[in-house]
Scaffold this motif. Sequence first.
Motif, PDB file in Angstrom:
ATOM      1  N   GLU A  75      -1.655   2.217   1.542  1.00 33.43           N
ATOM      2  CA  GLU A  75      -2.207   3.496   1.506  1.00 33.43           C
ATOM      3  C   GLU A  75      -1.640   4.682   0.682  1.00 33.43           C
ATOM      4  O   GLU A  75      -2.109   5.409  -0.001  1.00 33.43           O
TER       5      GLU A  75
ATOM      6  N   LEU B 289      -1.628   6.930  -6.496  1.00 32.82           N
ATOM      7  CA  LEU B 289      -1.994   6.577  -7.791  1.00 32.82           C
ATOM      8  C   LEU B 289      -3.398   6.993  -8.147  1.00 32.82           C
ATOM      9  O   LEU B 289      -3.499   7.125  -9.490  1.00 32.82           O
ATOM     10  N   GLU B 290      -4.380   6.819  -7.346  1.00 33.46           N
ATOM     11  CA  GLU B 290      -5.464   7.590  -7.658  1.00 33.46           C
ATOM     12  C   GLU B 290      -5.216   9.107  -8.025  1.00 33.46           C
ATOM     13  O   GLU B 290      -6.054   9.408  -8.963  1.00 33.46           O
TER      14      GLU B 290
ATOM     15  N   ALA C  78       8.264  -5.006  -6.027  1.00 31.12           N
ATOM     16  CA  ALA C  78       8.922  -5.963  -5.028  1.00 31.12           C
ATOM     17  C   ALA C  78      10.213  -6.536  -5.418  1.00 31.12           C
ATOM     18  O   ALA C  78      11.142  -6.730  -4.830  1.00 31.12           O
TER      19      ALA C  78
ATOM     20  N   GLY D  53       0.041  -0.060  -9.252  1.00 31.67           N
ATOM     21  CA  GLY D  53      -1.481  -0.296  -8.846  1.00 31.67           C
ATOM     22  C   GLY D  53      -1.761  -1.728  -8.519  1.00 31.67           C
ATOM     23  O   GLY D  53      -2.494  -1.960  -7.472  1.00 31.67           O
ATOM     24  N   GLN D  54      -1.303  -2.509  -9.415  1.00 29.92           N
ATOM     25  CA  GLN D  54      -1.278  -3.920  -9.078  1.00 29.92           C
ATOM     26  C   GLN D  54      -0.889  -4.414  -7.797  1.00 29.92           C
ATOM     27  O   GLN D  54      -1.265  -5.155  -6.824  1.00 29.92           O
ATOM     28  N   GLU D  55       0.301  -4.057  -7.764  1.00 31.31           N
ATOM     29  CA  GLU D  55       1.322  -4.533  -6.603  1.00 31.31           C
ATOM     30  C   GLU D  55       1.017  -3.773  -5.128  1.00 31.31           C
ATOM     31  O   GLU D  55       0.991  -4.482  -4.169  1.00 31.31           O
TER      32      GLU D  55
ATOM     33  N   ARG E  51      -1.679   3.992  -2.729  1.00 33.82           N
ATOM     34  CA  ARG E  51      -3.082   3.969  -3.327  1.00 33.82           C
ATOM     35  C   ARG E  51      -3.499   5.386  -3.420  1.00 33.82           C
ATOM     36  O   ARG E  51      -3.858   5.682  -4.677  1.00 33.82           O
TER      37      ARG E  51
ATOM     38  N   GLY F 198      -0.122   1.475 -13.620  1.00 33.54           N
ATOM     39  CA  GLY F 198      -0.690  -0.095 -13.574  1.00 33.54           C
ATOM     40  C   GLY F 198       0.263  -1.067 -12.894  1.00 33.54           C
ATOM     41  O   GLY F 198      -0.293  -1.888 -12.123  1.00 33.54           O
ATOM     42  N   ALA F 199       1.474  -0.977 -12.896  1.00 36.31           N
ATOM     43  CA  ALA F 199       2.559  -1.773 -12.166  1.00 36.31           C
ATOM     44  C   ALA F 199       2.349  -1.724 -10.584  1.00 36.31           C
ATOM     45  O   ALA F 199       2.096  -2.651  -9.807  1.00 36.31           O
TER      46      ALA F 199
ATOM     47  N   GLY G  58      -1.572  -1.360  -4.735  1.00 36.48           N
ATOM     48  CA  GLY G  58      -3.022  -0.533  -4.749  1.00 36.48           C
ATOM     49  C   GLY G  58      -3.871  -1.447  -3.442  1.00 36.48           C
ATOM     50  O   GLY G  58      -4.577  -0.611  -3.017  1.00 36.48           O
ATOM     51  N   GLY G  59      -3.591  -2.601  -3.192  1.00 33.51           N
ATOM     52  CA  GLY G  59      -4.488  -3.396  -2.339  1.00 33.51           C
ATOM     53  C   GLY G  59      -4.055  -2.676  -0.764  1.00 33.51           C
ATOM     54  O   GLY G  59      -5.283  -2.887  -0.078  1.00 33.51           O
ATOM     55  N   LEU G  60      -3.204  -2.723  -0.525  1.00 33.77           N
ATOM     56  CA  LEU G  60      -2.421  -2.726   0.967  1.00 33.77           C
ATOM     57  C   LEU G  60      -1.809  -1.248   1.245  1.00 33.77           C
ATOM     58  O   LEU G  60      -1.874  -1.255   2.390  1.00 33.77           O
TER      59      LEU G  60
END
Lengths: 214, 214
Positions: A138, A144-145, A39, A130-132, A141, A127-128, A134-136
């Motif tokens: 899709e 990354l998976e 971001a 994923g943290q930012e 997400r 990781g970067a 990965g939650g919202l």
Amino acid sequence: MPDNRRITRSHAERRDDKLATRERLVRAGLEAVLEAGWAATGVDKVLRSVGVPKGSFYYYFASKDEFGYALLESYQGFFLKRLERCFGTAADPGAAERPLSRQMADFLAESVDGMRRFEWRRGCLVGALGQELGGLHEGFRQRLETSLQAWEHVLADTIRRAQARGEIRPGLLAERLARGFWAAWEGAVLRARLARSPEPLARAVEDFTHLIHS
Amino acid sequence: MPDNRRITRSHAERRDDKLATRERLVRAGLEAVLEAGWAATGVDKVLRSVGVPKGSFYYYFASKDEFGYALLESYQGFFLKRLERCFGTAADPGAAERPLSRQMADFLAESVDGMRRFEWRRGCLVGALGQELGGLHEGFRQRLETSLQAWEHVLADTIRRAQARGEIRPGLLAERLARGFWAAWEGAVLRARLARSPEPLARAVEDFTHLIHS
């Protein structure tokens, strides 16, 4: 008769230029995101750092998300090459059949070098993002998976070869070990960056080694 | 004679109001940052979600960084309470002297519940801020390190009690085990969020259990 050959070459040149500039944008984007996150990475700043006019971003990428996917693809290529160098492949039995402890030591050394080179400011893109995201998000997400699953496959193959050589205590599942290692590794990279120290990385490899040998 | 008592109470009320609103801003900020990250969390949106007029942010916090530090302080309080519930404290021997395997199972269950409740959209604030700000922002980097070190102290004390009860194979250093666990745990939280599954969390606890018992 129009000089088709010349037109064709000019097309190819323009295409090559576009690809070269796109590649430079990806490199600059990787540096920015690895240091400051997704971001906080402004597209304008990335364009400026490469000397590309503001506003021409969409000539190279359909959207900021597509730019992010290109970063992830590039990072994944870089990381899978590191894994091939350290763990070998079926096509490279010399590297693939070294002891797992040697292979892990190589992976640790390359990783420590890579983080130290940038004074622990840069971690792992997976990781970067994923943290930012990965939650919202899709789209990220899932990608990354997929990236993590590819690392798992490579390491699980490596572990299976070590199992076949009798290096690992019986009763362990290669996929399960590989998945556990990468989770622990991602946490160790985060911690190494915070602590500005290789210790968390070394400990993650030590714990893994102990887990498979004890 | 001026009504000093009234003025005093009015001061106290205003102070209480300010603290209550500040607390609501911290809660809303935590939700936003846990889901979307630090840079993507706009202060205006947080203010709006709590019904505080745009522009009054600096009445509550000296800067966006100070807001972030307040989020971290609040999260740290929440997390240390979880650790106390699961691992006990010297002042709560009932909880503190249960077997480590029971204590870890409680910690796992609370953590899985916490992530499932928000459909795996929210991870760990220390992981989130660590990824985004751990590389370049010295104020956050130091505070995040301090938070992690506090978790390490609590878990190391818990491990030492388990060692005194003979639950852990000899020759292991409690601090070293605690540090390794939290690194692996941060990676597992990241992965659980990406996979939307409790499995990585359960595996991290399993691997830790194996490491200390084998």
